[in-house]
Design a protein around this motif. Structure first.
Motif, PDB file in Angstrom:
ATOM      1  N   SER A 143     -15.738  12.075  11.685  1.00  0.00           N
ATOM      2  CA  SER A 143     -14.904  12.211  10.495  1.00  0.00           C
ATOM      3  C   SER A 143     -13.749  11.211  10.540  1.00  0.00           C
ATOM      4  N   HIS A 144     -13.101  11.110  11.681  1.00  0.00           N
ATOM      5  CA  HIS A 144     -11.994  10.168  11.875  1.00  0.00           C
ATOM      6  C   HIS A 144     -12.478   8.744  11.641  1.00  0.00           C
ATOM      7  N   GLY A 145     -13.656   8.423  12.154  1.00  0.00           N
ATOM      8  CA  GLY A 145     -14.224   7.094  11.985  1.00  0.00           C
ATOM      9  C   GLY A 145     -14.472   6.736  10.527  1.00  0.00           C
ATOM     10  N   ARG A 146     -14.987   7.691   9.752  1.00  0.00           N
ATOM     11  CA  ARG A 146     -15.212   7.451   8.314  1.00  0.00           C
ATOM     12  C   ARG A 146     -13.901   7.195   7.592  1.00  0.00           C
ATOM     13  N   MET A 147     -12.889   7.988   7.909  1.00  0.00           N
ATOM     14  CA  MET A 147     -11.589   7.817   7.260  1.00  0.00           C
ATOM     15  C   MET A 147     -10.975   6.465   7.625  1.00  0.00           C
ATOM     16  N   LEU A 148     -11.020   6.119   8.904  1.00  0.00           N
ATOM     17  CA  LEU A 148     -10.459   4.853   9.364  1.00  0.00           C
ATOM     18  C   LEU A 148     -11.208   3.672   8.761  1.00  0.00           C
ATOM     19  N   SER A 149     -12.525   3.728   8.768  1.00  0.00           N
ATOM     20  CA  SER A 149     -13.340   2.639   8.226  1.00  0.00           C
ATOM     21  C   SER A 149     -13.027   2.396   6.748  1.00  0.00           C
ATOM     22  N   ALA A 150     -12.884   3.469   5.985  1.00  0.00           N
ATOM     23  CA  ALA A 150     -12.565   3.330   4.557  1.00  0.00           C
ATOM     24  C   ALA A 150     -11.179   2.702   4.373  1.00  0.00           C
ATOM     25  N   CYS A 151     -10.208   3.092   5.191  1.00  0.00           N
ATOM     26  CA  CYS A 151      -8.865   2.504   5.093  1.00  0.00           C
ATOM     27  C   CYS A 151      -8.883   1.034   5.503  1.00  0.00           C
ATOM     28  N   GLN A 152      -9.704   0.697   6.476  1.00  0.00           N
ATOM     29  CA  GLN A 152      -9.827  -0.704   6.885  1.00  0.00           C
ATOM     30  C   GLN A 152     -10.413  -1.535   5.748  1.00  0.00           C
ATOM     31  N   GLN A 153     -11.448  -1.016   5.115  1.00  0.00           N
ATOM     32  CA  GLN A 153     -12.107  -1.746   4.031  1.00  0.00           C
ATOM     33  C   GLN A 153     -11.211  -1.870   2.797  1.00  0.00           C
ATOM     34  N   GLN A 154     -10.543  -0.794   2.427  1.00  0.00           N
ATOM     35  CA  GLN A 154      -9.763  -0.794   1.196  1.00  0.00           C
ATOM     36  C   GLN A 154      -8.411  -1.484   1.332  1.00  0.00           C
ATOM     37  N   PHE A 155      -7.775  -1.349   2.489  1.00  0.00           N
ATOM     38  CA  PHE A 155      -6.399  -1.828   2.635  1.00  0.00           C
ATOM     39  C   PHE A 155      -6.208  -2.861   3.737  1.00  0.00           C
ATOM     40  N   GLY A 156      -7.246  -3.114   4.513  1.00  0.00           N
ATOM     41  CA  GLY A 156      -7.078  -3.985   5.676  1.00  0.00           C
ATOM     42  C   GLY A 156      -6.280  -3.301   6.769  1.00  0.00           C
ATOM     43  N   ALA A 157      -6.368  -1.978   6.826  1.00  0.00           N
ATOM     44  CA  ALA A 157      -5.577  -1.186   7.788  1.00  0.00           C
ATOM     45  C   ALA A 157      -6.072  -1.402   9.214  1.00  0.00           C
ATOM     46  N   GLU A 158      -5.152  -1.251  10.148  1.00  0.00           N
ATOM     47  CA  GLU A 158      -5.448  -1.292  11.573  1.00  0.00           C
ATOM     48  C   GLU A 158      -4.783  -0.084  12.213  1.00  0.00           C
ATOM     49  N   LEU A 159      -5.352   0.393  13.315  1.00  0.00           N
ATOM     50  CA  LEU A 159      -4.675   1.461  14.049  1.00  0.00           C
ATOM     51  C   LEU A 159      -3.383   0.916  14.623  1.00  0.00           C
ATOM     52  N   GLY A 160      -2.292   1.702  14.501  1.00  0.00           N
ATOM     53  CA  GLY A 160      -0.992   1.251  14.966  1.00  0.00           C
ATOM     54  C   GLY A 160      -0.660   1.707  16.344  1.00  0.00           C
ATOM     55  N   VAL A 220       0.845  -1.193   0.000  1.00  0.00           N
ATOM     56  CA  VAL A 220       0.000   0.000   0.000  1.00  0.00           C
ATOM     57  C   VAL A 220       0.881   1.243   0.000  1.00  0.00           C
ATOM     58  N   GLN A 221       0.589   2.167  -0.904  1.00  0.00           N
ATOM     59  CA  GLN A 221       1.390   3.386  -1.036  1.00  0.00           C
ATOM     60  C   GLN A 221       0.677   4.565  -0.371  1.00  0.00           C
ATOM     61  N   TRP A 222       1.494   5.564   0.001  1.00  0.00           N
ATOM     62  CA  TRP A 222       0.965   6.747   0.670  1.00  0.00           C
ATOM     63  C   TRP A 222      -0.109   7.428  -0.164  1.00  0.00           C
ATOM     64  N   ASP A 223       0.078   7.558  -1.462  1.00  0.00           N
ATOM     65  CA  ASP A 223      -0.915   8.270  -2.271  1.00  0.00           C
ATOM     66  C   ASP A 223      -2.265   7.564  -2.260  1.00  0.00           C
ATOM     67  N   GLN A 224      -2.284   6.249  -2.104  1.00  0.00           N
ATOM     68  CA  GLN A 224      -3.542   5.513  -2.002  1.00  0.00           C
ATOM     69  C   GLN A 224      -4.250   5.834  -0.679  1.00  0.00           C
ATOM     70  N   ILE A 225      -3.482   5.869   0.386  1.00  0.00           N
ATOM     71  CA  ILE A 225      -4.038   6.200   1.699  1.00  0.00           C
ATOM     72  C   ILE A 225      -4.570   7.629   1.683  1.00  0.00           C
ATOM     73  N   VAL A 229      -8.391   8.902   2.391  1.00  0.00           N
ATOM     74  CA  VAL A 229      -8.685   9.816   3.491  1.00  0.00           C
ATOM     75  C   VAL A 229      -9.366  11.074   2.964  1.00  0.00           C
ATOM     76  N   ARG A 230      -8.866  11.621   1.873  1.00  0.00           N
ATOM     77  CA  ARG A 230      -9.478  12.826   1.300  1.00  0.00           C
ATOM     78  C   ARG A 230     -10.907  12.562   0.841  1.00  0.00           C
ATOM     79  N   ALA A 231     -11.138  11.401   0.264  1.00  0.00           N
ATOM     80  CA  ALA A 231     -12.477  11.064  -0.223  1.00  0.00           C
ATOM     81  C   ALA A 231     -13.476  10.935   0.922  1.00  0.00           C
ATOM     82  N   GLN A 232     -13.013  10.496   2.092  1.00  0.00           N
ATOM     83  CA  GLN A 232     -13.912  10.263   3.222  1.00  0.00           C
ATOM     84  C   GLN A 232     -13.933  11.407   4.232  1.00  0.00           C
ATOM     85  N   GLY A 233     -12.998  12.330   4.109  1.00  0.00           N
ATOM     86  CA  GLY A 233     -12.871  13.400   5.104  1.00  0.00           C
ATOM     87  C   GLY A 233     -13.997  14.403   5.086  1.00  0.00           C
TER      88      GLY A 233
END
Length: 109
Positions: free
Chosen positions: A92-109, A32-37, A41-45
Motif C-alpha cells: 500500500s505504501h509503495g502504491r502511494m509513494l509511486s503515485a506521488c513520484q509520478q504526479q509530483f516528482g516526489a522523493e522520500l525525505g 505542490v499543495q497538501w490537498d493534491q498530495i 494518497v487517498r486514491a492509491q491507498g
C-alpha cells in the motif's frame, strides 16, 4: 456550501484488528499543495487506507534553493477482516509513494 456538505454523522463500524500507522516524509516541488498530495494518497491507498493526516511542512535553505519543501504526513492502514502484515502495508505504501513520484516528482525525505 452547506447544501453540498454531508452534515449527518456517518456510522463506520470499528475494526477488531489493529492499525499500522506510518509517517511519510516527501520532498516535493514548492508549488505542490497538501490537498493534491492527500488526494493522490487517498486514491492509491485502497480499502486499507483508514486515515491520512497532515503533520508539518519543512523548508530549509537547501530545499529553498532547489525550490522544494518537505511535507510530513501520517497514514493509518487497517483491515476490517484480518490483521495486516508488514508486506500488505509495504504494498500500500509503495502504491502511494509511486503515485506521488509520478504526479509530483516526489522523493522520500
Amino acid at each position: 456550501l452547506q447544501a453540498a456538505a454531508r452534515l449527518v454523522p456517518q456510522y463506520h463500524p470499528n475494526s477488531d484488528y489493529p492499525a499500522i500507522v506510518q509517517d511519510i516524509n516527501l520532498v516535493v516541488p514548492e508549488p505542490v499543495q497538501w490537498d493534491q498530495i492527500a488526494a493522490t494518497v487517498r486514491a492509491q491507498g485502497g480499502e486499507l487506507l483508514e486515515e491520512v493526516s497532515y503533520k508539518q511542512t519543512y523548508r530549509t535553505e537547501k530545499l529553498a534553493a532547489a525550490q522544494k519543501k518537505k511535507v510530513l504526513f501520517q497514514v493509518s492502514l487497517r483491515s476490517s477482516h484480518e490483521t495486516l502484515t508488514q508486506e500488505q502495508a509495504r504494498e500500500s505504501h509503495g502504491r502511494m509513494l509511486s503515485a506521488c513520484q509520478q504526479q509530483f516528482g516526489a522523493e522520500l525525505g
